[in-house]
Design a protein around this motif. Structure first.
Motif, PDB file in Angstrom:
ATOM      1  N   LEU A 456       0.832  -1.205   0.000  1.00 19.61           N
ATOM      2  CA  LEU A 456       0.000   0.000   0.000  1.00 19.61           C
ATOM      3  C   LEU A 456       0.870   1.260   0.000  1.00 19.61           C
ATOM      4  O   LEU A 456       0.612   2.209  -0.743  1.00 19.61           O
ATOM      5  N   LEU A 457       1.913   1.241   0.830  1.00 22.78           N
ATOM      6  CA  LEU A 457       2.790   2.417   0.934  1.00 22.78           C
ATOM      7  C   LEU A 457       3.528   2.666  -0.386  1.00 22.78           C
ATOM      8  O   LEU A 457       3.644   3.812  -0.834  1.00 22.78           O
ATOM      9  N   ALA A 458       4.021   1.603  -1.015  1.00 24.82           N
ATOM     10  CA  ALA A 458       4.719   1.751  -2.297  1.00 24.82           C
ATOM     11  C   ALA A 458       3.755   2.293  -3.358  1.00 24.82           C
ATOM     12  O   ALA A 458       4.097   3.201  -4.127  1.00 24.82           O
ATOM     13  N   ASN A 459       2.524   1.768  -3.391  1.00 23.81           N
ATOM     14  CA  ASN A 459       1.533   2.230  -4.369  1.00 23.81           C
ATOM     15  C   ASN A 459       1.204   3.712  -4.191  1.00 23.81           C
ATOM     16  O   ASN A 459       1.087   4.459  -5.157  1.00 23.81           O
ATOM     17  N   GLU A 460       1.070   4.140  -2.938  1.00 27.03           N
ATOM     18  CA  GLU A 460       0.788   5.556  -2.658  1.00 27.03           C
ATOM     19  C   GLU A 460       1.961   6.445  -3.067  1.00 27.03           C
ATOM     20  O   GLU A 460       1.778   7.516  -3.649  1.00 27.03           O
ATOM     21  N   THR A 461       3.170   5.994  -2.726  1.00 27.20           N
ATOM     22  CA  THR A 461       4.377   6.788  -2.997  1.00 27.20           C
ATOM     23  C   THR A 461       4.563   7.004  -4.496  1.00 27.20           C
ATOM     24  O   THR A 461       4.832   8.115  -4.951  1.00 27.20           O
ATOM     25  N   VAL A 462       4.388   5.935  -5.268  1.00 32.30           N
ATOM     26  CA  VAL A 462       4.536   6.016  -6.731  1.00 32.30           C
ATOM     27  C   VAL A 462       3.447   6.931  -7.309  1.00 32.30           C
ATOM     28  O   VAL A 462       3.720   7.789  -8.151  1.00 32.30           O
ATOM     29  N   ALA A 463       2.204   6.757  -6.849  1.00 35.93           N
ATOM     30  CA  ALA A 463       1.088   7.563  -7.370  1.00 35.93           C
ATOM     31  C   ALA A 463       1.316   9.045  -7.099  1.00 35.93           C
ATOM     32  O   ALA A 463       1.083   9.889  -7.974  1.00 35.93           O
TER      33      ALA A 463
END
Length: 728
Positions: A456-463
């Motif tokens: 979830l954190l990686a997905n948010e950071t990339v977005a």
């Protein structure tokens, strides 16, 4: 928009305005052409313009071939049938569906694109209509059970999809030699106009209804899921699946000396994410390393086109239908331990409060040290199992750091209002013949949660990074619920003494989160959680970022699973083009043109996969309970309707106690309180109430399970022993 499209739209506008003139009288095509002095050469374009206006519902064509402005408001949308004969039409960009009564469906079938006229509008959310035209058929093939007709001169296919509502007539010469009990695929040759049955021809015999695997295969065919890969795609996969070479590693960040692991289920074969965590002072350096699938799947190649069409891997009870061939998904793209692999890594610095203070997205080469399972990691972290700790001694400190970081990330997400619906998914154990031998809830534990938190954190950071770069991108968005649905939920929960704060603006995720926290552990928890979930909209893929309501996130995407989801693969391409300095004006224009359609198609394929997965689970649950007719179990009332009560057992099976089987009294349903009350005895059944039931029916064709109310003492020792074992 191209010049020709602009001209077409302009002409449409001119013709429509001409017909809106109060002096206009209904005319035929040639009369319109004469009045407007349209040449013979341009007549075909006039016909196309009139056809388009008619499709849009702006004008109508009389039986005498005369065109006039539509008097009713016409809309175009997708018809969704209900088993009871009525249906709903979903219109793009309209907030609510339009109800179509059974007498107004106009022969439309589930999935058809239809034109409708609005009959009644009682404000938003309460509209009724009738189908005026079927523009495009959604179903061309039907999967079902073949039965010969009288004298065996013809036959019928009884559709698996009950929304079709009618058997399909099959002339004997078009039956392919099918016999009674065969599951078949029939192609429709007519749709049953003027009250006749639809007609078709059999194009495939799946197998006999009792043959192992026929049941799941029927669902696969029913949802038109592609089983085999074309030879061209398989050949291309074999050609590109070469071991990682020195040339492949050029220009990449080398992380092969970083300690990292994959953590997945025991039976997972496509491992697309590896994780690493080290500490620097009080900060954590979290690495989420994702398989670089785009290195092997080039845009517009045969592999890419096939992956796009599939949209996602589909995980059924007895098989996986992969998005990419196994040579890639289980081979060179899978982050197998002990092998060099190409990756796209999101490396984040996380402070003690859970904020990402710095990050880097890079093309990398990695070398996973150990393939771990959720069970093993949970044994180490929760059970402190000495054997497991000894076995993975060198990784234990990293797992402990992971647990600590996971708690920090989760706590921060919780503070901002992220909603966690913790419904148990079902794990089904099958024997060699595909028969279910055990049902149990999938366990969410410390290990599954930490991987969830990191992804979830990686997905948010990339977005977030790509939103602020103002580049074309694919987002995973989840809109705020409809005001009306939330107000209905707020009214309902008052019955249980709960309340929600609803401001003048839209509801905040924190309010839903607080409600779920209040009901946790209470009898009404399953019901209120379900109703809260039903009030939500569906998450989908979009080319615009509007945030994710359920996660209370301003930016969210899907970056972490490119082996099994097409949007992730597409996002990786954009990231790599940007990292390599190739994101010029032409590339930006290219992505802007393809992303809206890619988002729409991926969302549709995701829904198809979800529905097929749910159907196979439902089927196996029915099959499981067929072996246990007469058994008595304790469950919890999970839903109440006017036709009966749904009861859920600890192994996730849900069945219906129909009102006709509640024989001790006449029961009435109180819609406002979701309660059943006996008229004479005053006995009341409420949501969340424990209840002993007996299994009285399990129908594989309709995929339904029937219960009746029983007493605890009805359980014999053998059944009780099985039941207790099944609860664990």
């Amino acid at each position: 928009m191209q010049e020709t499209d602009r001209n077409f739209e302009k002409r449409k506008k001119v013709i429509y305005q001409f017909m809106q003139d109060e002096l206009y009288v209904p005319m035929k095509l040639k009369e319109i052409a004469a009045v407007l002095r349209i040449s013979r050469e341009e007549k075909e374009e006039l016909r196309a313009v009139l056809n388009e206006l008619e499709t849009e519902g702006k004008i109508s064509l009389s039986k005498r071939g005369k065109y006039s402005i539509s008097k009713e408001k016409h809309l175009t949308g997708c018809f969704r049938a209900n088993l009871k004969g009525f249906g709903f039409v979903t219109v793009e960009d309209e907030a609510s569906d339009i109800y179509i009564g059974a007498e107004y469906t106009g022969g439309a079938m589930d999935g058809d694109t239809v034109e409708i006229a609005l009959l009644k509008t009682d404000g938003p959310g309460h509209r009724e209509g009738k189908v005026t035209k079927i523009l495009k058929r959604g179903i061309t093939k039907v999967v079902g059970l073949y039965q010969p007709g009288a004298g065996k001169k013809y036959g019928f296919v009884i559709p698996d999809n009950q929304k079709i509502g009618m058997d399909v007539f099959i002339p004997i010469e078009r039956s392919m030699g099918a016999v009674s009990g065969h599951k078949v695929v029939a192609e429709l040759t007519s749709y049953g106009e003027r009250g006749r049955k639809p007609e078709g021809k059999i194009v495939e015999i799946i197998g006999h209804v009792n043959d192992p695997g026929t049941d799941i295969l029927s669902i696969v065919k029913g949802y038109d899921l592609p089983m085999e890969f074309p030879e061209k795609v398989l050949n291309q996969a074999a050609r590109v699946a070469k071991p990682v070479s020195e040339a492949d590693m050029n220009g990449r960040k080398d992380l092969r000396d970083w300690q990292m692991v994959t953590i997945d289920g025991e039976d997972a074969k496509d491992l697309d994410d590896a994780v690493s965590v080290v500490q620097e002072g009080e900060d954590y350096i979290l690495g989420v390393h994702i398989a670089d699938v785009t290195n092997y799947v080039q845009e517009n190649s045969a592999l890419d086109r096939e992956a796009y069409e599939r949209g996602t891997s589909v995980y059924l009870v007895d098989r996986v239908i992969p998005m990419l061939p196994y040579t890639l998904s289980n081979g060179i793209c899978s982050l197998n331990a002990g092998e060099d692999r190409l990756a796209l890594s999101c490396i984040m610095r996380v402070d003690p409060s859970g904020h990402v203070t710095d990050h880097e997205i890079a093309e990398t080469v990695i070398h996973v040290d150990q393939r771990m399972s959720y069970t093993s990691v949970n044994k180490i972290l929760e059970d402190e199992d000495p054997e497991e700790i000894a076995k993975y001694r060198e990784f234990v400190p990293m797992f402990q750091r992971m647990r600590d970081l996971s708690r920090i990330i989760r706590q921060r997400r919780h503070q901002r209002g992220s909603i966690d619906f913790d419904f148990p998914e079902t794990k089904i154990i099958l024997d060699s013949k595909g028969r279910p031998t055990e049902l149990k809830p999938y366990e969410r534990n410390t290990a599954t949660r930490l991987i969830e938190d990191f992804m979830l954190l990686a997905n948010e950071t990339v977005a977030e990074e790509y939103y602020w770069r103002e580049l074309p991108f694919l987002y995973r968005t989840h809109e705020a619920p409809d005001d009306e649905k939330i107000r209905a939920l707020a009214t309902f929960i008052n019955n249980f003494g709960h309340s929600m704060h609803l401001g003048t603006g839209e509801v905040r995720p924190k309010e839903i989160q607080k409600l779920l926290a209040k009901v946790e552990g209470r009898p009404e928890e399953p019901l209120i959680s379900r109703l809260a979930l039903r009030s939500m909209k569906q998450a989908r893929y979009t080319a615009e970022n509007t945030g994710h309501f359920g996660l209370a996130a301003n930016y969210y995407t899907h970056f972490t699973s490119p082996i099994r989801r097409y949007p992730d693969l597409q996002i990786h391409r954009i990231i790599k083009d940007n990292l390599r300095g190739r994101m010029n004006e032409k590339k930006i224009g290219h992505y802007q043109s393809i992303l809206p359609e890619a988002a729409k198609h991926s969302s549709e394929m995701e829904r198809r996969a979800d529905e097929a997965e749910r159907e196979t689970i439902k089927l196996k649950k029915v099959e499981y309970m067929q072996e246990r007719l007469g058994n008595v179990y304790e469950g919890v009332i999970s839903g109440i309707t006017k036709w009966g009560m749904y009861v859920e057992l600890p192994n996730t099976v849900e069945g219906l106690v129909h009102v006709v089987n509640m024989r001790d009294d006449h029961y009435e349903y109180d819609e406002s309180r979701y309660e059943m009350t006996g008229v004479h005895t005053g006995r009341t059944y409420k949501l969340g109430q424990p209840l002993w039931i007996r299994v009285i029916g399990a129908d594989r064709l309709q995929r339904t399970i029937d219960f009746e109310i029983a007493e605890e003492g009805d359980v014999d020792d053998g059944e009780k022993e099985w039941y207790e074992a099944d609860r664990k």
